[in-house]
Write a protein that holds these residues in place. Structure first.
Motif, PDB file in Angstrom:
ATOM      1  N   GLU A 198      98.312  15.941 -14.864  1.00 21.18           N
ATOM      2  CA  GLU A 198      97.574  16.748 -15.666  1.00 21.18           C
ATOM      3  C   GLU A 198      98.626  17.835 -16.200  1.00 21.18           C
ATOM      4  N   ALA A 239     107.143  17.923 -18.795  1.00 18.12           N
ATOM      5  CA  ALA A 239     106.578  19.429 -18.157  1.00 18.12           C
ATOM      6  C   ALA A 239     105.311  19.702 -19.135  1.00 18.12           C
ATOM      7  N   THR A 240     105.351  19.532 -20.321  1.00 15.53           N
ATOM      8  CA  THR A 240     104.292  19.797 -21.302  1.00 15.53           C
ATOM      9  C   THR A 240     103.201  19.002 -21.360  1.00 15.53           C
ATOM     10  N   GLY A 291     102.534  15.934 -19.760  1.00 17.88           N
ATOM     11  CA  GLY A 291     102.333  15.330 -18.415  1.00 17.88           C
ATOM     12  C   GLY A 291     102.377  13.736 -18.524  1.00 17.88           C
ATOM     13  N   ARG A 297      99.969  21.297 -17.912  1.00 20.47           N
ATOM     14  CA  ARG A 297      99.990  22.608 -17.712  1.00 20.47           C
ATOM     15  C   ARG A 297      99.269  23.275 -18.515  1.00 20.47           C
TER      16      ARG A 297
END
Length: 60
Positions: free
Chosen positions: A57, A45-46, A48, A59
């Motif tokens: 992409e 999640a950090t 990608g 976040r």
């Protein structure tokens, strides 16, 4: 419709339901790119990435 022949005792019912709480905590792995904690087999999640390549992409 099936109907039980005998009533299930409270201790029998509670003994069976007590097993629900014995689940294991989720497995956490480190991302190879950024080092953040992630679940296995998922996109980080950090940053990608997944398995060393950019998938989404990151976040902001």
């Amino acid at each position: 419709m099936a109907v039980p022949k005998r009533k299930k005792s409270r201790s029998r019912t509670r003994h069976r339901k007590a097993q629900w709480m014995k689940t294991s905590p989720p497995t956490i792995t480190r991302c190879s790119q950024c080092g953040a904690d992630t679940k296995p087999h998922t996109v980080c999640a950090t940053c990608g990435t997944y398995r060393g390549r950019q998938v989404v992409e990151p976040r902001p």
